[in-house]
Structures are given as structure tokens and as C-alpha cells.
Scaffold this motif. Structure first.
Motif, PDB file in Angstrom:
ATOM      1  N   GLN A   3      27.948  19.335   0.590  1.00 11.73           N
ATOM      2  CA  GLN A   3      27.817  19.944   1.911  1.00 11.73           C
ATOM      3  C   GLN A   3      29.181  20.307   2.461  1.00 11.73           C
ATOM      4  O   GLN A   3      29.363  21.334   3.107  1.00 11.73           O
ATOM      5  CB  GLN A   3      27.102  18.968   2.858  1.00 11.73           C
ATOM      6  CG  GLN A   3      26.894  19.503   4.272  1.00 11.73           C
ATOM      7  CD  GLN A   3      25.969  20.707   4.294  1.00 11.73           C
ATOM      8  OE1 GLN A   3      25.113  20.845   3.419  1.00 11.73           O
ATOM      9  NE2 GLN A   3      26.150  21.589   5.261  1.00 11.73           N
ATOM     10  N   ASN A   4      30.177  19.459   2.185  1.00 10.93           N
ATOM     11  CA  ASN A   4      31.525  19.708   2.669  1.00 10.93           C
ATOM     12  C   ASN A   4      32.076  21.016   2.088  1.00 10.93           C
ATOM     13  O   ASN A   4      32.726  21.797   2.766  1.00 10.93           O
ATOM     14  CB  ASN A   4      32.446  18.547   2.286  1.00 10.93           C
ATOM     15  CG  ASN A   4      33.829  18.689   2.895  1.00 10.93           C
ATOM     16  OD1 ASN A   4      33.944  18.901   4.092  1.00 10.93           O
ATOM     17  ND2 ASN A   4      34.859  18.576   2.066  1.00 10.93           N
ATOM     18  N   GLU A   7      30.603  24.245   3.692  1.00 13.05           N
ATOM     19  CA  GLU A   7      31.110  24.561   5.016  1.00 13.05           C
ATOM     20  C   GLU A   7      32.500  25.184   4.994  1.00 13.05           C
ATOM     21  O   GLU A   7      32.949  25.736   5.992  1.00 13.05           O
ATOM     22  CB  GLU A   7      31.151  23.286   5.863  1.00 13.05           C
ATOM     23  CG  GLU A   7      29.767  22.729   6.160  1.00 13.05           C
ATOM     24  CD  GLU A   7      29.838  21.380   6.852  1.00 13.05           C
ATOM     25  OE1 GLU A   7      30.950  20.828   6.937  1.00 13.05           O
ATOM     26  OE2 GLU A   7      28.778  20.892   7.281  1.00 13.05           O
ATOM     27  N   LYS A   8      33.199  25.137   3.895  1.00 12.39           N
ATOM     28  CA  LYS A   8      34.550  25.678   3.813  1.00 12.39           C
ATOM     29  C   LYS A   8      34.513  27.187   3.588  1.00 12.39           C
ATOM     30  O   LYS A   8      33.670  27.714   2.858  1.00 12.39           O
ATOM     31  CB  LYS A   8      35.334  25.011   2.680  1.00 12.39           C
ATOM     32  CG  LYS A   8      35.506  23.498   2.830  1.00 12.39           C
ATOM     33  CD  LYS A   8      36.395  23.184   4.035  1.00 12.39           C
ATOM     34  CE  LYS A   8      36.608  21.679   4.199  1.00 12.39           C
ATOM     35  NZ  LYS A   8      37.439  21.099   3.143  1.00 12.39           N
ATOM     36  N   THR A   9      35.447  27.885   4.210  1.00 12.37           N
ATOM     37  CA  THR A   9      35.524  29.343   4.081  1.00 12.37           C
ATOM     38  C   THR A   9      35.861  29.738   2.645  1.00 12.37           C
ATOM     39  O   THR A   9      36.853  29.265   2.083  1.00 12.37           O
ATOM     40  CB  THR A   9      36.616  29.905   5.010  1.00 12.37           C
ATOM     41  OG1 THR A   9      36.285  29.586   6.357  1.00 12.37           O
ATOM     42  CG2 THR A   9      36.743  31.416   4.855  1.00 12.37           C
ATOM     43  N   HIS A  32      37.553  24.600  -0.871  1.00 12.05           N
ATOM     44  CA  HIS A  32      37.186  25.975  -0.560  1.00 12.05           C
ATOM     45  C   HIS A  32      36.678  26.684  -1.811  1.00 12.05           C
ATOM     46  O   HIS A  32      37.360  26.680  -2.844  1.00 12.05           O
ATOM     47  CB  HIS A  32      38.389  26.740  -0.003  1.00 12.05           C
ATOM     48  CG  HIS A  32      38.749  26.345   1.388  1.00 12.05           C
ATOM     49  ND1 HIS A  32      38.328  27.030   2.502  1.00 12.05           N
ATOM     50  CD2 HIS A  32      39.494  25.305   1.846  1.00 12.05           C
ATOM     51  CE1 HIS A  32      38.799  26.443   3.590  1.00 12.05           C
ATOM     52  NE2 HIS A  32      39.511  25.388   3.221  1.00 12.05           N
TER      53      HIS A  32
END
Length: 293
Positions: A3-4, A7-9, A32
Motif C-alpha cells: 500500500q505504501n 501511494e508514492k508518485t 516510488h
């Protein structure tokens, strides 16, 4: 994919030289999603094992993500890599070293193709990337909206410093600081040359030289204040006339030590010219006006 990570661009990077590779690994380490492209495919292949998507073409890499970071050899390389690519609605961050004029032209070029643009000047070497305590950072200029949107992502490899909407300002700040650095290196080179043929260990001079340069560095604040106010006599510690009077000692010492004065003489000549114009009571700040005429 965690999940982390989701969420990163996502980031695309074009160019995997020493600096581009360091940037790429920092974004990968931070989770990322990363797409990479390099002119030499073999260099990009190693990043696949580290979790990056390797694009076969620059066009494929740009199409993969909204945010594209360009870190190539020079402005010509940027032209070649991006030629014919659809940049509509892309966010283009150019970290390729160039001049302010090239940055401004590239910003117009990007806008004409429907892209938002940021130019960057990297004040770090590759080993400093991903190491916050190393103190490196990148100057950014161009779209403030774009910078603010992606600041968190851009700050992952190294610190950020936004210096204005004018796309040329990042390159100008970069070259200004590096020019001062080379001037410092020139002075240090002359200092070491003076002792080169003496029974003096350079290692004993080095800490003295470093401490002296640190002690002198705050003088730039006085220079900035004098330029702002237009008064070069305010706060003067040692005026121009006194300093010009001392220059023969430096030149004679160099001659006696068998050292070329070529790193000193251009600056001394500017000092003498400013004195001849009546600036004897000034600080050294007046030399700047001679340079920009």
C-alpha cells in the motif's frame, strides 16, 4: 506491491549516468514506482533487478508516468531524447546541466508541447544523493505550481530550493555558486603552489587554508548589502587603496617561489582599474561593476 508503494508518485527518469543512476536508486529505495530509460540499454537493464520498469524507448518511458525527470549529458542530448515525443499533460523536470538561456528556451519548448516545466541545477555529486546529512540540494525554477505539487517526490534524493518562476534562475544560481567554487579552488591552487618546493607538508597547510576560507566566507554578506544599497564604502575593513598597495608583495612572492601569478593577476588588474576610477575608499565590491559593463 505494498500500500505504501501504491501511494508514492510514479517517476520516469531519462538518463542513467552517475547522477541519474543515483537519483533512480533513491526513488526506488523510497518506494516510488520507477520507469527508466537510457540511451545505452545495458545500463538500464540492471535497474530491472532492483524493481524498475525499463522502457525500450524514451517515448515509452515518458508515456508511462506524468512526472518525467531528465538527467542527460547536455541540452543537445535532451533535444535528441525528446524529439517527436508527445509531451501533452506531462510534467517535465530537467536536471541536465545547461545555461539560463537554454533553460528558458526549453521551458518555452515544453509549454508549446503542452507540458509543464521545471529546470533544476544540482548542487551535489552522486555520492551525496540519498544522503541527507551530506547537505546537497537542487535549485528549481519554473512553474511554482509544478514544484509545489511534486516537491515531496523531488526531495527524496536530495534537498530542494525553489528560486523563482523564471526557468533560467536555477541554472543561473547553479553556475554562480560553481563559479565562486572554482575561484576558491584557483586561490587554493596558488597557495599550494607557493609551498610546493619548500619543506612544508601540504597536509599541514590544508587545515589552515580551510579554516581561513571559512573565516573569510561571511564577507559575501557585506558584499550583498553594499550592492543592495549602492554604497561600497559602508562597513569597509580594509579599503581598496590599501589592498592594491599590498598586491606587489603577492606578485613578488610568487616570482621568488617560481610560481606563475596567472591566477591572481586578472583580479589584481580589476582592483587597480577600480582604484584608478576613484574607488580607493571602497570595499572590493566595485570590481563587480567592472565585470558587468
Amino acid at each position: 506491491m505494498t500500500q505504501n508503494t501504491v501511494e508514492k508518485t510514479p517517476v520516469t527518469i531519462l538518463g542513467l549516468g552517475a547522477m541519474g543512476a543515483a537519483l533512480a536508486r533513491s526513488w526506488l529505495a523510497a518506494g516510488h514506482p520507477l520507469t527508466v530509460w537510457n540511451r545505452t540499454p545495458a545500463r538500464a537493464a540492471e535497474f530491472a533487478a532492483e524493481g524498475a520498469r525499463v522502457a525500450d524507448t524514451a517515448a515509452e518511458a515518458v508515456a508511462a508516468n506524468t512526472l518525467t525527470v531528465v538527467c542527460l549529458l547536455d541540452d543537445t542530448s535532451v533535444d535528441e531524447a525528446l524529439a517527436g515525443i508527445d509531451l501533452a499533460d506531462r510534467d517535465l523536470v530537467n536536471l541536465t546541466t545547461g545555461t539560463p538561456a537554454q533553460a528558458r528556451a526549453r521551458a518555452r519548448w515544453a509549454r508549446d508541447r503542452g507540458a509543464r516545466y521545471l529546470d533544476g541545477g544540482i548542487m551535489a555529486v552522486p555520492p551525496m544523493i540519498g544522503v541527507p546529512e551530506a547537505g546537497g540540494y537542487v535549485f528549481f525554477s519554473g512553474s511554482r505550481e509544478l514544484f509545489e505539487q511534486h516537491q515531496e517526490t523531488l526531495a527524496v534524493p536530495v534537498g530542494t530550493a525553489y528560486v523563482g518562476e523564471d526557468a533560467g534562475f536555477a541554472a543561473l544560481h547553479d553556475v554562480a555558486l560553481l563559479s565562486a567554487m572554482y575561484g576558491m579552488f584557483a586561490g587554493a591552487a596558488h597557495a599550494f603552489a607557493l609551498i610546493r618546493n619548500e619543506d612544508i607538508d601540504p597536509a599541514t597547510l590544508a587545515p589552515l587554508l580551510a579554516d581561513w576560507l571559512v573565516a573569510m566566507a561571511p564577507a559575501v554578506h557585506r558584499t550583498a548589502e553594499q550592492l543592495q544599497r549602492g554604497d561600497y564604502t559602508e562597513g569597509v575593513v580594509s579599503n581598496l587603496a590599501m589592498q592594491v598597495a599590498g598586491t606587489p608583495t603577492f606578485l613578488s612572492t610568487a616570482e621568488q617561489q617560481g610560481v606563475s601569478p596567472e591566477l591572481l593577476t586578472p583580479y589584481f588588474e580589476l582592483m587597480r582599474r577600480r582604484l584608478a576610477e576613484g574607488g580607493g575608499e571602497e570595499d572590493l565590491t566595485g570590481v563587480i561593476d567592472l565585470l558587468v559593463r
